[in-house]
Design a protein around this motif. Structure first.
Motif, PDB file in Angstrom:
ATOM      1  N   HIS A  51       0.819  -1.293  -0.139  1.00  0.00           N
ATOM      2  CA  HIS A  51       0.040   0.148   0.006  1.00  0.00           C
ATOM      3  C   HIS A  51       0.807   1.398   0.097  1.00  0.00           C
ATOM      4  CE1 HIS A  51      -3.156   2.827   1.500  1.00  0.00           C
ATOM      5  NE2 HIS A  51      -3.934   2.003   0.847  1.00  0.00           N
ATOM      6  N   GLU A  52       0.358   2.520  -0.429  1.00  0.00           N
ATOM      7  CA  GLU A  52       0.842   3.514  -0.523  1.00  0.00           C
ATOM      8  C   GLU A  52       1.305   4.368   0.805  1.00  0.00           C
ATOM      9  OE1 GLU A  52      -1.591   2.814  -1.894  1.00  0.00           O
ATOM     10  OE2 GLU A  52      -3.241   4.186  -1.718  1.00  0.00           O
ATOM     11  N   ILE A  53       0.969   3.688   1.964  1.00  0.00           N
ATOM     12  CA  ILE A  53       1.250   4.045   3.379  1.00  0.00           C
ATOM     13  C   ILE A  53       2.464   3.558   3.882  1.00  0.00           C
ATOM     14  CG2 ILE A  53      -1.029   4.520   3.781  1.00  0.00           C
ATOM     15  CD1 ILE A  53      -0.872   1.890   5.856  1.00  0.00           C
ATOM     16  N   TRP A  54       3.290   2.656   2.967  1.00  0.00           N
ATOM     17  CA  TRP A  54       4.539   2.161   3.453  1.00  0.00           C
ATOM     18  C   TRP A  54       5.458   3.070   3.913  1.00  0.00           C
ATOM     19  CZ3 TRP A  54       9.411   3.170   1.689  1.00  0.00           C
ATOM     20  CH2 TRP A  54       9.540   4.174   0.511  1.00  0.00           C
ATOM     21  N   GLN A  55       5.612   4.382   3.439  1.00  0.00           N
ATOM     22  CA  GLN A  55       6.387   5.646   3.821  1.00  0.00           C
ATOM     23  C   GLN A  55       5.930   6.079   5.280  1.00  0.00           C
ATOM     24  OE1 GLN A  55       9.700   6.579   2.594  1.00  0.00           O
ATOM     25  NE2 GLN A  55       9.671   6.901   4.533  1.00  0.00           N
ATOM     26  N   PRO A  56       4.773   6.413   5.163  1.00  0.00           N
ATOM     27  CA  PRO A  56       4.461   6.819   6.798  1.00  0.00           C
ATOM     28  C   PRO A  56       4.723   5.686   7.762  1.00  0.00           C
ATOM     29  CG  PRO A  56       2.855   7.614   5.104  1.00  0.00           C
ATOM     30  CD  PRO A  56       3.740   6.400   4.572  1.00  0.00           C
ATOM     31  N   TYR A  57       4.336   4.454   7.297  1.00  0.00           N
ATOM     32  CA  TYR A  57       4.611   3.216   8.518  1.00  0.00           C
ATOM     33  C   TYR A  57       5.890   3.225   8.904  1.00  0.00           C
ATOM     34  CZ  TYR A  57       4.451  -1.544  10.188  1.00  0.00           C
ATOM     35  OH  TYR A  57       4.903  -2.498  10.976  1.00  0.00           O
ATOM     36  N   SER A  58       6.701   3.173   7.720  1.00  0.00           N
ATOM     37  CA  SER A  58       8.313   3.250   8.291  1.00  0.00           C
ATOM     38  C   SER A  58       8.795   4.240   9.171  1.00  0.00           C
ATOM     39  CB  SER A  58       9.097   2.996   6.816  1.00  0.00           C
ATOM     40  OG  SER A  58       8.837   1.995   5.712  1.00  0.00           O
ATOM     41  N   ASP A  59       8.294   5.538   8.917  1.00  0.00           N
ATOM     42  CA  ASP A  59       8.799   6.462   9.679  1.00  0.00           C
ATOM     43  C   ASP A  59       8.123   6.317  11.072  1.00  0.00           C
ATOM     44  OD1 ASP A  59       9.756   7.634   7.433  1.00  0.00           O
ATOM     45  OD2 ASP A  59       8.044   8.928   7.220  1.00  0.00           O
ATOM     46  N   TRP A  60       6.734   5.976  11.154  1.00  0.00           N
ATOM     47  CA  TRP A  60       6.379   5.479  12.599  1.00  0.00           C
ATOM     48  C   TRP A  60       7.140   4.466  13.259  1.00  0.00           C
ATOM     49  CZ3 TRP A  60       4.105   0.738  13.725  1.00  0.00           C
ATOM     50  CH2 TRP A  60       3.666   0.545  14.789  1.00  0.00           C
ATOM     51  N   HIS A  61       7.728   3.793  12.423  1.00  0.00           N
ATOM     52  CA  HIS A  61       8.305   2.355  13.251  1.00  0.00           C
ATOM     53  C   HIS A  61       9.518   3.000  13.928  1.00  0.00           C
ATOM     54  CE1 HIS A  61       8.904  -1.944  13.503  1.00  0.00           C
ATOM     55  NE2 HIS A  61       7.686  -1.885  13.111  1.00  0.00           N
ATOM     56  N   THR A  62       9.966   4.054  13.304  1.00  0.00           N
ATOM     57  CA  THR A  62      11.261   4.595  13.972  1.00  0.00           C
ATOM     58  C   THR A  62      11.168   5.826  14.803  1.00  0.00           C
ATOM     59  OG1 THR A  62      11.953   5.604  12.165  1.00  0.00           O
ATOM     60  CG2 THR A  62      12.808   3.585  12.119  1.00  0.00           C
ATOM     61  N   SER A  63      10.021   6.086  15.124  1.00  0.00           N
ATOM     62  CA  SER A  63       9.669   7.444  15.868  1.00  0.00           C
ATOM     63  C   SER A  63       9.479   7.060  17.287  1.00  0.00           C
ATOM     64  CB  SER A  63       8.195   7.945  15.205  1.00  0.00           C
ATOM     65  OG  SER A  63       7.091   7.274  15.472  1.00  0.00           O
ATOM     66  N   THR A  64       9.290   8.505  17.922  1.00  0.00           N
ATOM     67  CA  THR A  64       9.241   8.215  19.320  1.00  0.00           C
ATOM     68  C   THR A  64       7.552   7.803  19.606  1.00  0.00           C
ATOM     69  OG1 THR A  64       8.322  10.631  19.255  1.00  0.00           O
ATOM     70  CG2 THR A  64      10.434  10.341  19.720  1.00  0.00           C
ATOM     71  N   HIS A  65       6.829   7.877  18.664  1.00  0.00           N
ATOM     72  CA  HIS A  65       5.499   7.209  18.853  1.00  0.00           C
ATOM     73  C   HIS A  65       5.328   5.647  18.500  1.00  0.00           C
ATOM     74  CE1 HIS A  65       4.244  11.504  19.109  1.00  0.00           C
ATOM     75  NE2 HIS A  65       3.630  11.270  20.082  1.00  0.00           N
ATOM     76  N   ARG A  66       6.358   5.140  18.042  1.00  0.00           N
ATOM     77  CA  ARG A  66       6.293   3.538  17.807  1.00  0.00           C
ATOM     78  C   ARG A  66       5.694   2.727  18.595  1.00  0.00           C
ATOM     79  NH1 ARG A  66      11.980   4.740  18.006  1.00  0.00           N
ATOM     80  NH2 ARG A  66      13.162   3.787  19.728  1.00  0.00           N
ATOM     81  N   ASN A  67       5.574   3.043  19.959  1.00  0.00           N
ATOM     82  CA  ASN A  67       4.835   2.092  20.802  1.00  0.00           C
ATOM     83  C   ASN A  67       3.249   2.358  20.781  1.00  0.00           C
ATOM     84  OD1 ASN A  67       7.121   0.796  21.303  1.00  0.00           O
ATOM     85  ND2 ASN A  67       7.771   1.646  23.289  1.00  0.00           N
ATOM     86  N   VAL A  68       2.942   3.348  20.142  1.00  0.00           N
ATOM     87  CA  VAL A  68       1.624   3.769  20.149  1.00  0.00           C
ATOM     88  C   VAL A  68       0.963   3.244  18.794  1.00  0.00           C
ATOM     89  CG1 VAL A  68       0.007   5.822  20.323  1.00  0.00           C
ATOM     90  CG2 VAL A  68       2.292   5.915  21.341  1.00  0.00           C
ATOM     91  N   LEU A  69      -0.235   2.637  19.051  1.00  0.00           N
ATOM     92  CA  LEU A  69      -0.855   1.969  17.987  1.00  0.00           C
ATOM     93  C   LEU A  69      -1.448   3.117  17.147  1.00  0.00           C
ATOM     94  CD1 LEU A  69      -3.200  -0.654  19.704  1.00  0.00           C
ATOM     95  CD2 LEU A  69      -1.022  -1.055  18.467  1.00  0.00           C
ATOM     96  N   CYS A  70      -1.302   2.915  15.685  1.00  0.00           N
ATOM     97  CA  CYS A  70      -1.949   3.913  14.820  1.00  0.00           C
ATOM     98  C   CYS A  70      -3.250   4.114  14.889  1.00  0.00           C
ATOM     99  CB  CYS A  70      -1.830   3.256  13.256  1.00  0.00           C
ATOM    100  SG  CYS A  70      -0.075   2.478  12.901  1.00  0.00           S
ATOM    101  N   SER A  71      -4.059   3.390  15.606  1.00  0.00           N
ATOM    102  CA  SER A  71      -5.499   3.639  15.772  1.00  0.00           C
ATOM    103  C   SER A  71      -5.646   4.734  16.992  1.00  0.00           C
ATOM    104  CB  SER A  71      -6.262   2.387  16.063  1.00  0.00           C
ATOM    105  OG  SER A  71      -5.478   1.847  17.345  1.00  0.00           O
ATOM    106  N   ASP A  72      -4.805   4.621  17.796  1.00  0.00           N
ATOM    107  CA  ASP A  72      -4.672   5.640  18.935  1.00  0.00           C
ATOM    108  C   ASP A  72      -4.864   6.878  18.492  1.00  0.00           C
ATOM    109  OD1 ASP A  72      -4.865   3.786  20.746  1.00  0.00           O
ATOM    110  OD2 ASP A  72      -2.882   3.758  21.354  1.00  0.00           O
ATOM    111  N   CYS A  73      -4.026   7.234  17.280  1.00  0.00           N
ATOM    112  CA  CYS A  73      -4.001   8.683  16.746  1.00  0.00           C
ATOM    113  C   CYS A  73      -4.850   9.025  15.505  1.00  0.00           C
ATOM    114  CB  CYS A  73      -2.563   9.061  16.421  1.00  0.00           C
ATOM    115  SG  CYS A  73      -1.354   8.892  17.822  1.00  0.00           S
ATOM    116  N   HIS A  74      -4.948   7.872  14.786  1.00  0.00           N
ATOM    117  CA  HIS A  74      -5.795   8.042  13.573  1.00  0.00           C
ATOM    118  C   HIS A  74      -7.180   7.388  13.675  1.00  0.00           C
ATOM    119  CE1 HIS A  74      -2.315   9.229  11.210  1.00  0.00           C
ATOM    120  NE2 HIS A  74      -1.574   8.464  12.115  1.00  0.00           N
TER     121      HIS A  74
END
Length: 381
Positions: A51-74
């Motif tokens: 999917h086209e979200i691979w880049q946001p997903y990769s960025d999230w995986h190394t971010s300070t929020h990587r222990n926060v589920l995507c659903s918690d924010c989105h």
């Protein structure tokens, strides 16, 4: 055939009608969150694989929020907001049709929803921001009659107010002249903030997760971090963030003199909106660079983080009395009253002491323990 018999045939039994309608409703209820369920099933990995979200997903995986589920924010799959699920279905159909955007961006509505969800974890920061000047709304900014009668509304307004708005100034406000009346095209923006959390914070910025250290840190002050990795400016033109370490502090001038500016790098973010004109003259444009008695101080020496409160700004640095024996909080400055002619950012001793600045008095302790001001030069004479 009689009319009674024909009406009896026309009317189907209730259970037959329900037998057709209920499966349709049930299928729709199951279908709406299907795209969301598919995403949550593997925490986003299944979607990110093609999917086209691979880049946001990769960025999230190394971010300070990587222990926060995507659903918690989105947004969570269990939400009753049908619009949330319909949006996911539209995105899924667009993907199937090959209508893939070059880069995935949050829509303005998404930004406001994510902004509200920041409060789930950052409660104090969110409360301070919501009560402070940066939570100013579209109505307060773009429908301000006193401002609009002096200055034409322009797209450049979005550089600081409404960075995530998708459109131009004419799409937002009905008239952009100085006559008015002015009205927002989209009434639901009336109470929405123009400077949300995402204006200055990048959620997927690379960094370490904050955690309680196992060993008490012994780093001295100069080696401690002064800012968080998420700090950065959202550039409306590029639809991307400029990290704090890529922003610079301007060289400011007071007349021909280059003034001393605090090296606090966090100010580089403040300067993007509270900026001087091209002359870099102190006080020009929306500049607030401190000169006079406060030259060299950082913005954050007086303005508290997200709320920008300044109540303790004087007492943080000053003793109760100033060099001339007066309580600094009672002096005629904009700290005491916004109507004062002496702006606290630019005030100088000579602004009040027009006949000359009095000699500095030294505070001493008397034998009985009381304190008094001692004019050293006069007593030396």
């Amino acid at each position: 055939m009689s009319s009674r018999e024909s009406s009896r045939i026309a009317r189907k039994p209730l259970y037959r009608r329900l037998g057709f309608v209920l499966p349709v409703i049930f299928g729709a209820v199951l279908f709406l969150p299907s795209a969301s369920v598919y995403y949550r099933y593997s925490g986003g990995r299944s979607c990110a694989s093609c999917h086209e979200i691979w880049q946001p997903y990769s960025d999230w995986h190394t971010s300070t929020h990587r222990n926060v589920l995507c659903s918690d924010c989105h947004g969570d799959v269990l939400t009753l907001d049908a619009g949330f699920h319909l949006k996911n279905i539209r995105q899924l159909f667009a993907h199937i049709r090959g209508q893939v955007p070059e880069q995935v961006r949050l829509k303005p509505d998404d930004v406001q929803q994510v902004n509200a969800r920041c409060a789930k974890c950052h409660r104090q920061e969110y409360a301070d921001w919501a009560a402070g000047p940066h939570a100013i709304t579209y109505k307060e900014i773009f429908l301000d009659e006193s401002h609009n009668r002096k200055v034409h509304l322009a797209d450049d307004c979005f550089r600081c107010h409404g960075m995530h708005y998708a459109g131009g100034i004419r799409d937002l406000v009905t008239t952009t002249d100085t006559k008015g009346p002015w009205r927002l095209q989209d009434a639901k923006l009336t109470e929405e903030p123009t400077v949300p959390c995402l204006a200055c914070h990048q959620m997927h910025r690379q960094g370490n997760v904050l955690a309680r250290p196992t060993v008490k840190p012994v780093e001295p002050g100069p080696n401690q971090a002064i800012s968080t990795p998420s700090l950065g400016l959202f550039d409306r033109r590029e639809l991307d963030y400029v990290a704090l370490d890529q922003l610079s502090l301007p060289a400011m001038r007071d007349g021909e003199r280059e003034i001393k500016v605090s090296p606090d790098i966090r100010q580089a973010l403040c300067y993007q909106c509270h900026a001087p004109l091209l002359t870099r003259k102190v006080g020009s444009g929306d500049d607030r660079t401190a000169i006079g008695v406060h030259e060299g101080l950082s913005c954050f020496a007086c303005h508290q983080g997200h709320g920008q409160k300044t109540r303790a700004s004087c007492s943080t640095c000053h003793p109760q009395l100033s060099n001339c024996g007066l309580n600094v909080e009672t002096m005629d400055t904009t700290f005491k009253s916004t109507k004062s002619l002496h702006n606290i950012h630019f005030v100088k001793c000579g602004d009040c002491h027009m006949k000359g600045v009095p000699r500095r008095k030294e505070r001493r302790i008397a034998a009985n323990g009381s304190s008094f001001l001692f004019d050293k030069e006069r007593n030396d004479e």
